[in-house]
Scaffold this motif. Structure first.
Motif, PDB file in Angstrom:
ATOM      1  N   THR A 199       1.681   9.181   9.020  1.00 59.33           N
ATOM      2  CA  THR A 199       0.787   8.540   8.047  1.00 59.33           C
ATOM      3  C   THR A 199       0.462   9.433   6.859  1.00 59.33           C
ATOM      4  N   GLY A 200       0.516  10.743   7.086  1.00 61.05           N
ATOM      5  CA  GLY A 200       0.130  11.669   6.029  1.00 61.05           C
ATOM      6  C   GLY A 200      -1.361  11.613   5.711  1.00 61.05           C
ATOM      7  N   TRP A 201      -2.176  11.271   6.692  1.00 57.38           N
ATOM      8  CA  TRP A 201      -3.621  11.173   6.456  1.00 57.38           C
ATOM      9  C   TRP A 201      -4.184  12.443   5.811  1.00 57.38           C
ATOM     10  N   THR A 202      -3.825  13.582   6.432  1.00 61.68           N
ATOM     11  CA  THR A 202      -4.496  14.811   5.985  1.00 61.68           C
ATOM     12  C   THR A 202      -4.045  15.224   4.586  1.00 61.68           C
ATOM     13  N   ASP A 203      -2.905  14.715   4.125  1.00 58.89           N
ATOM     14  CA  ASP A 203      -2.443  15.066   2.775  1.00 58.89           C
ATOM     15  C   ASP A 203      -3.491  14.706   1.724  1.00 58.89           C
ATOM     16  N   PHE A 204      -4.164  13.567   1.938  1.00 59.48           N
ATOM     17  CA  PHE A 204      -5.164  13.194   0.923  1.00 59.48           C
ATOM     18  C   PHE A 204      -6.605  13.344   1.412  1.00 59.48           C
ATOM     19  N   LEU A 205      -6.796  13.339   2.725  1.00 56.24           N
ATOM     20  CA  LEU A 205      -8.180  13.468   3.217  1.00 56.24           C
ATOM     21  C   LEU A 205      -8.724  14.885   3.004  1.00 56.24           C
ATOM     22  N   LEU A 206      -7.877  15.886   3.191  1.00 58.66           N
ATOM     23  CA  LEU A 206      -8.358  17.261   3.048  1.00 58.66           C
ATOM     24  C   LEU A 206      -8.831  17.549   1.628  1.00 58.66           C
ATOM     25  N   LYS A 231      -6.163   5.095   1.358  1.00 64.03           N
ATOM     26  CA  LYS A 231      -6.080   5.943   0.169  1.00 64.03           C
ATOM     27  C   LYS A 231      -6.673   5.231  -1.052  1.00 64.03           C
ATOM     28  N   GLU A 232      -6.425   3.943  -1.139  1.00 65.51           N
ATOM     29  CA  GLU A 232      -6.939   3.163  -2.275  1.00 65.51           C
ATOM     30  C   GLU A 232      -8.453   2.981  -2.163  1.00 65.51           C
ATOM     31  N   LYS A 233      -8.952   2.893  -0.946  1.00 66.12           N
ATOM     32  CA  LYS A 233     -10.377   2.591  -0.732  1.00 66.12           C
ATOM     33  C   LYS A 233     -11.260   3.831  -0.748  1.00 66.12           C
ATOM     34  N   ILE A 234     -10.625   4.982  -0.622  1.00 66.03           N
ATOM     35  CA  ILE A 234     -11.439   6.163  -0.356  1.00 66.03           C
ATOM     36  C   ILE A 234     -12.317   6.559  -1.550  1.00 66.03           C
ATOM     37  N   ARG A 235     -11.913   6.128  -2.732  1.00 67.26           N
ATOM     38  CA  ARG A 235     -12.713   6.464  -3.919  1.00 67.26           C
ATOM     39  C   ARG A 235     -14.135   5.936  -3.791  1.00 67.26           C
ATOM     40  N   SER A 236     -14.251   4.732  -3.254  1.00 68.02           N
ATOM     41  CA  SER A 236     -15.596   4.149  -3.139  1.00 68.02           C
ATOM     42  C   SER A 236     -16.429   4.905  -2.099  1.00 68.02           C
ATOM     43  N   ILE A 237     -15.751   5.467  -1.112  1.00 69.05           N
ATOM     44  CA  ILE A 237     -16.480   6.279  -0.124  1.00 69.05           C
ATOM     45  C   ILE A 237     -16.990   7.544  -0.814  1.00 69.05           C
ATOM     46  N   ASP A 265       0.846  -1.200   0.000  1.00 76.79           N
ATOM     47  CA  ASP A 265       0.000   0.000   0.000  1.00 76.79           C
ATOM     48  C   ASP A 265       0.876   1.243   0.000  1.00 76.79           C
ATOM     49  N   SER A 266       0.376   2.280  -0.716  1.00 79.41           N
ATOM     50  CA  SER A 266       1.209   3.479  -0.849  1.00 79.41           C
ATOM     51  C   SER A 266       1.463   4.132   0.510  1.00 79.41           C
ATOM     52  N   MET A 267       0.495   4.064   1.413  1.00 84.79           N
ATOM     53  CA  MET A 267       0.700   4.699   2.718  1.00 84.79           C
ATOM     54  C   MET A 267       1.857   4.039   3.465  1.00 84.79           C
ATOM     55  N   SER A 268       1.962   2.719   3.319  1.00 88.95           N
ATOM     56  CA  SER A 268       3.061   2.022   3.998  1.00 88.95           C
ATOM     57  C   SER A 268       4.401   2.521   3.478  1.00 88.95           C
ATOM     58  N   ARG A 269       4.475   2.667   2.152  1.00 92.00           N
ATOM     59  CA  ARG A 269       5.760   3.115   1.585  1.00 92.00           C
ATOM     60  C   ARG A 269       6.128   4.500   2.118  1.00 92.00           C
TER      61      ARG A 269
END
Lengths: 329, 366
Positions: B148-155, B113-119, B18-22
């Motif tokens: 984790t960089g969550w907010t980089d893609f969640l925002l 990040k990969e799953k969020i599209r379906s959400i 998963d990209s987040m792991s990398r």
């Protein structure tokens, strides 16, 4: 069939050369009475020879048969016939030999189970003990239980005895480790003297520790207070009645607002003068909003009479306010 | 506030791709990474301390977006939980996760990040609904963001949707990454608040209350909408004065107009949690209040105590500003009425009330 038989040497050993300290490496006996065994030994001798191993200093450790040897010693025997295990006999196998020997003819008490687990720890990983041995000891196999039993070794001797005799709940004993020794021994003494049930013990422990924290007093100070002392010295009540009176008094002190609300509700109801056989039950802890009306009647006429009587009670409309200290005052 | 120390990474099957792991490997150079089997307790992870220094990377196969389960027989807010991970590097004595989770370590769902599209698809397919989404239910929204960089893609993901707000709830001051972002719309920065005494004694490793409020101030100055949560309210001698101090701090540093809501919830817990807490925090004072069994089986303060706390605190907050969107978390209709003089009556109405706050806010910010 002979394949796994242990090669032992029969040996007459001087009892003074055998390490009979209660914390021996394979010991799993706690809180036992030797009298019957001693009578048997005196009459018939030791029927099954104990298993021993030789230590580096030429003394011996008992693997199985600790109580037999202790009994013989107390009877004044100087030596006993034993089976000497080979010098290279693995320590874990020796422990298991003793465990099997014990489990075959008796049930271990909780402290003895804790002793077994503690003794396994240098040889086995915790996961292995959980999966392979807890069930064997009739302990539900999970990590929490393993940790709980391991903590028991830290307990005071008196408390261990209470647990072994199943007077003190294991849960309460475990919780007691977080309070000072002096206080836990006071609680243990009270539990023993008044024969509290396990549920009562938990209540007692919670009330005492939480009152202590709320009021900034020690547990001993609470237990020595006049309120508890009066209950304990009441000559008209027996032990269970004293126990109940103590938990009731402590509950009132622990939950002053709730207790006051309960009393206010009772006072309100008593002022209402409900017909006999009629009761109003508030929601548990006054948390919900629904009250129950209970009417005991044996025929329609009696029911109609009680309903008419209820209908004429002017204070009834305030009934849900009684516990708030309002209504019918 | 210092960053949290991570001693090792445990990567489960599949998660390493998963990209987040990398990104996490890159952000934690020199931290040893162990490959572990799914669901296996690895390398003596210790549940008692919840192993808060191990980061376990998980390719999560469950649902990422779920309605908050709320609680039976009490009014809930109709929130949606975005499940980004479980467990938190801070250590609050009252945290329900101590009983809720049965596996230790900081568990990060690396395929988010990969799953969020379906959400996103689900949200876009329901344009008539307002989605109030939060990531702070099973972990802190920002505590591990620097890893984790969550907010980089969640925002960017949520900010570009019209019917959604993302609430990032935290007890940290880690807002640097957020402030660098270009996205503001639909993002609510939220802080859990408590008295300095409760923060000091019961919320270990969290930011001091003043620092939380200063971080909020900074976010507000940079155009973020704010929310605050007085949860759990703890009753003790002097509680009123000390919660008042917190409101005074809010008054001093925060402009009330762009607060979307302030929630209050008194300390409540499942009975088992008490024993887990007492084992880990033997000196905690959070159980000193008068707790009774609630309608949902959770222990709560005796009702008059809750009402006293809610009514006094809301009265004080309302003196500061009369439109703060104050609501109660998991409370009954009669507690609402006794505390505020009104009640939404049910979860749907409370949801509508909060959805309207979202709509009003988007009108204001347009």
């Amino acid at each position: 069939m002979q394949k796994n038989q242990i090669k032992t040497v029969d040996l007459i050993v001087s009892i003074s050369d055998i390490d009979l300290r209660p914390d021996g490496p394979f010991r799993m006996s706690f809180d036992f009475n030797l009298e019957k065994l001693k009578m048997s030994i005196a009459k018939y001798g030791i029927l099954n020879p104990p298993y021993i191993v030789k230590n580096l200093d030429d003394s011996f450790s008992v693997v199985a048969g600790y109580k037999r040897l202790l009994g013989a010693k107390e009877l004044g025997w100087e030596s006993a016939e034993c089976k000497l295990l080979p010098e290279d006999f693995p320590l874990l196998d020796a422990l298991m030999l003793n465990l099997d020997d014990n489990l075959l003819h008796r049930k271990l008490n909780i402290i003895e189970k804790a002793m077994v687990i503690e003794k396994m720890l240098p040889f086995l990983k915790k996961d292995k003990i959980i999966t392979d041995y807890l069930a064997l000891l009739d302990i539900p196999a999970n990590k929490q239980n393993l940790e709980l039993y391991l903590r028991l070794s830290e307990l005071d001797e008196q408390i261990k005895v209470s647990i072994a005799k199943e007077i003190l709940s294991l849960r309460v004993a475990d919780l007691m480790q977080n309070i000072d020794r002096e206080h836990r021994l006071s609680i243990n003494d009270l539990i023993i003297s008044l024969k509290f049930s396990f549920n009562q013990q938990l209540q007692l422990f919670q009330y005492l520790t939480e009152i202590s924290s709320r009021e900034g007093r020690s547990i001993k100070n609470i237990l020595n207070g006049s309120e508890i002392n009066k209950i304990l010295t009441d000559k008209k009540t027996n032990a269970p009645q004293k126990g109940k009176a103590i938990t009731t008094a402590l509950k009132k002190r622990r939950f002053p607002s709730l207790s006051e609300a309960e009393m206010a509700f009772k006072r309100g109801l008593s002022r209402l003068s409900l017909p006999s056989g009629v009761n109003i039950i508030p929601p548990a802890f006054f948390e919900g909003v629904n009250y129950k009306l209970e009417i005991v009647f044996s025929n329609g006429k009696e029911l109609t009479g009680k309903l008419n009587n209820l209908n004429s009670l002017s204070g009834l409309i305030e009934v849900t306010e009684f516990w708030k200290g309002r209504g019918n005052s | 506030m210092r960053k949290f120390s991570i001693n090792r990474i445990l990567t489960e099957d599949k998660a390493e791709y998963d990209s987040m792991s990398r990104n996490i490997y890159k952000r934690l150079p020199g931290i040893e990474n162990f490959m572990v089997k799914q669901n296996d307790l690895a390398l003596e992870e210790n549940l008692d301390v919840m192993d808060k220094e191990s980061l376990r990377l998980i390719h999560f196969n469950g649902e990422f977006l779920k309605p908050c389960p709320g609680t039976r027989r009490y009014i809930c807010c109709g929130y949606q939980i975005l499940n980004i991970g479980i467990n938190c590097p801070m250590d609050c004595s009252y945290c329900f996760l101590q009983s809720y989770i049965n596996q230790p370590s900081l568990r990060i769902f690396t395929n988010l990040k990969e799953k969020i599209r379906s959400i996103g698809q689900f949200i876009d397919d329901n344009p008539q609904n307002i989605f109030r989404i939060g990531t702070g239910e099973f972990t802190d929204s920002l505590a591990l963001d620097y890893i984790t960089g969550w907010t980089d893609f969640l925002l960017p993901f949520f900010s570009t949707r019209n019917n959604t707000i993302l609430e990032l709830k935290t007890k940290t001051t880690f807002v640097k990454n957020i402030l660098k972002s270009d996205y503001r719309k639909g993002i609510v920065m939220a802080w859990s608040l408590n008295t300095p005494r409760i923060v000091g004694n019961e919320e270990l490793m969290t930011a001091k209350i003043k620092n939380r409020i200063l971080a909020a101030k900074k976010c507000q100055e940079e155009g973020f909408v704010l929310a605050f949560h007085f949860d759990p309210l703890i009753y003790y001698d002097g509680w009123e004065d000390e919660y008042e101090e917190v409101v005074e701090m809010l008054e001093k540093y925060i402009k009330p107009e762009s607060i979307i809501w302030i929630s209050m919830g008194s300390f409540r817990y499942m009975p088992q949690l008490k024993w887990d807490i007492k084992r880990r925090f033997p000196n905690t004072e959070i159980f000193n209040g008068e707790f009774v069994s609630g309608l949902d089986g959770k222990m709560r303060y005796f009702k008059p105590i809750r009402v006293e706390m809610y009514s006094k605190l809301s009265e004080r907050l309302s003196k500061w500003h009369n439109d703060l969107g104050i609501y109660l978390c998991m409370e009954s209709d009669d507690v609402w009425r006794q505390s505020f003089g009104w009640s939404p009556e049910n979860t749907k109405n409370l949801s509508d009330y909060l959805d309207n706050r979202v709509r009003l806010l988007s009108v204001r910010s347009n």
